[in-house]
Write an enzyme that holds these catalytic residues in place. Structure first.
Site, mmCIF file in Angstrom:
data_model
loop_
_atom_site.group_PDB
_atom_site.id
_atom_site.type_symbol
_atom_site.label_atom_id
_atom_site.label_comp_id
_atom_site.label_asym_id
_atom_site.label_seq_id
_atom_site.Cartn_x
_atom_site.Cartn_y
_atom_site.Cartn_z
ATOM 1 C CG ASP A 35 3.050 2.997 -11.047
ATOM 2 O OD1 ASP A 35 3.798 2.773 -12.029
ATOM 3 O OD2 ASP A 35 3.405 3.705 -10.082
ATOM 4 C CD GLU A 60 6.614 1.346 -2.555
ATOM 5 O OE1 GLU A 60 6.816 1.577 -3.747
ATOM 6 O OE2 GLU A 60 7.505 0.953 -1.777
ATOM 7 C CG ASN A 87 7.310 -9.136 -3.354
ATOM 8 O OD1 ASN A 87 7.227 -8.650 -4.485
ATOM 9 N ND2 ASN A 87 8.110 -10.150 -3.080
ATOM 10 C CG ASP A 113 14.144 -0.625 -5.474
ATOM 11 O OD1 ASP A 113 14.145 0.597 -5.765
ATOM 12 O OD2 ASP A 113 13.589 -1.070 -4.447
ATOM 13 C CE LYS A 117 27.115 -5.641 -3.295
ATOM 14 N NZ LYS A 117 26.820 -5.460 -1.904
ATOM 15 C CG ASP A 149 18.208 5.935 -13.772
ATOM 16 O OD1 ASP A 149 17.340 5.165 -13.325
ATOM 17 O OD2 ASP A 149 19.062 6.484 -13.055
HETATM 18 C C1 LIG Z 1 13.365 3.548 -7.422
HETATM 19 S S1 LIG Z 1 11.776 3.577 -6.732
HETATM 20 C C2 LIG Z 1 10.811 4.278 -8.076
HETATM 21 C C3 LIG Z 1 9.538 4.879 -7.605
HETATM 22 C C4 LIG Z 1 8.608 5.422 -8.695
HETATM 23 N N1 LIG Z 1 8.103 4.357 -9.543
HETATM 24 C C5 LIG Z 1 9.291 6.468 -9.530
HETATM 25 O O1 LIG Z 1 9.514 6.253 -10.729
HETATM 26 O O2 LIG Z 1 9.581 7.551 -8.971
HETATM 27 C C6 LIG Z 1 11.248 1.868 -6.769
HETATM 28 C C7 LIG Z 1 10.024 1.615 -5.903
HETATM 29 O O3 LIG Z 1 9.623 0.251 -6.027
HETATM 30 C C8 LIG Z 1 9.309 -0.263 -4.734
HETATM 31 N N2 LIG Z 1 9.454 -1.727 -4.823
HETATM 32 C C9 LIG Z 1 10.614 -2.417 -4.934
HETATM 33 N N3 LIG Z 1 10.377 -3.740 -5.011
HETATM 34 C C10 LIG Z 1 9.027 -3.896 -4.948
HETATM 35 C C11 LIG Z 1 8.167 -5.026 -4.966
HETATM 36 N N4 LIG Z 1 8.657 -6.258 -5.076
HETATM 37 N N5 LIG Z 1 6.831 -4.825 -4.884
HETATM 38 C C12 LIG Z 1 6.324 -3.560 -4.767
HETATM 39 N N6 LIG Z 1 7.099 -2.451 -4.738
HETATM 40 C C13 LIG Z 1 8.432 -2.605 -4.832
HETATM 41 C C14 LIG Z 1 10.321 0.432 -3.833
HETATM 42 O O4 LIG Z 1 9.974 0.411 -2.468
HETATM 43 C C15 LIG Z 1 10.314 1.835 -4.436
HETATM 44 O O5 LIG Z 1 9.306 2.648 -3.864
#
Ligand SMILES: C[S@@+](CC[C@H](N)C(=O)[O-])C[C@H]1O[C@@H](n2cnc3c(N)ncnc32)[C@H](O)[C@@H]1O
Length: 209
Positions: A35, A60, A87, A113, A117, A149
């Site tokens: 995940d 994460e 990352n 995320d 932009k 979404d």
């Molecule tokens: C909007 S949240 C969604 C969290 C979860 N998957 C959910 O559906 O509730 C997006 C998550 O991805 C993480 N994230 C963003 N870019 C990432 C990356 N390049 N590598 C690992 N995690 C990342 C963010 O820190 C955040 O916790």
């Protein structure tokens, strides 16, 4: 509202290596689900506690969340769940990770995320080069699940994955969830929030061919 972490920041150039399967899990032969963007890991805790015939790995980028999740795994003595900080783009490009990806049955990108932009689109987790890394390491038949979404993000992810000719869409109505990493259709935190607010969810499943 939380500040999004910029994955392209130099802070993430140095990666936490994914340990070997034997180091991460009690039974390294179980099916493995990955995940990406697992946040505090609640979704994976819900899955791992019920589906004990699967191993779950979360990646994460927010370190504090990963530290807390790791502590919880240890306290609860859960043997089929592991978290890695960093990352995901950098982590999965590492040679050791490529060996792990070979064992991954499925990957989920749940509500990544959006980086609205245009000049920030390169911060989005799904990138053509990332798809190349995944497609060169995943076994045939492995699955990718995307869910969001944000329609614009969905179109972008769908277009990027579909351009990679090693992946084909699976029709959701032909898909047997009971044999998947999420047989009971457990929802992520973001998904619960979106459903509560009666917003649309866009999702798709792809198979490596
Ligand atoms: C909007 S949240 C969604 C969290 C979860 N998957 C959910 O559906 O509730 C997006 C998550 O991805 C993480 N994230 C963003 N870019 C990432 C990356 N390049 N590598 C690992 N995690 C990342 C963010 O820190 C955040 O916790």
């Amino acid at each position: 509202m939380r500040q999004h972490v910029n994955p392209l920041s130099r802070n993430f150039n140095e990666i936490e290596r994914i340990p070997s399967l034997i180091e991460m899990f009690n039974d390294s032969k179980l099916n493995l689900h990955l995940d990406i963007g697992s946040a505090a890991g609640e979704f994976l805790f819900d899955l791992a506690l019920v589906n004990t015939s699967w191993n779950y790995l979360g990646i994460e980028i927010r370190e504090r969340l990963v530290k807390t999740a790791k502590l919880k795994v240890r306290e609860r003595n859960i043997k089929n769940l592991y978290f890695v900080f960093g990352n995901a783009n950098n982590i999965l490009n590492d040679d050791q990770s490529k060996l792990i990806i070979k064992n991954v049955k499925s990957i989920s990108f749940n509500f990544p995320d959006p980086w609205f932009k245009k000049r920030h689109h390169k911060r989005r987790i799904i990138q053509p080069e990332f798809l190349d890394v995944l497609s060169s390491s995943l076994q045939k038949g492995s699955l990718i699940f995307i869910k969001t979404d944000v329609k614009d993000l969905f179109d972008y992810m769908d277009c990027t994955i579909s351009k990679n000719l090693n992946f084909k869409t699976i029709d959701k109505k032909d898909f047997n969830f009971s044999e998947s990493f999420n047989p009971n259709k457990v929802k992520t935190n973001r998904e619960k929030y979106v459903i509560f607010n009666q917003r649309d969810i866009f999702e798709k499943i792809y198979i490596k061919i």
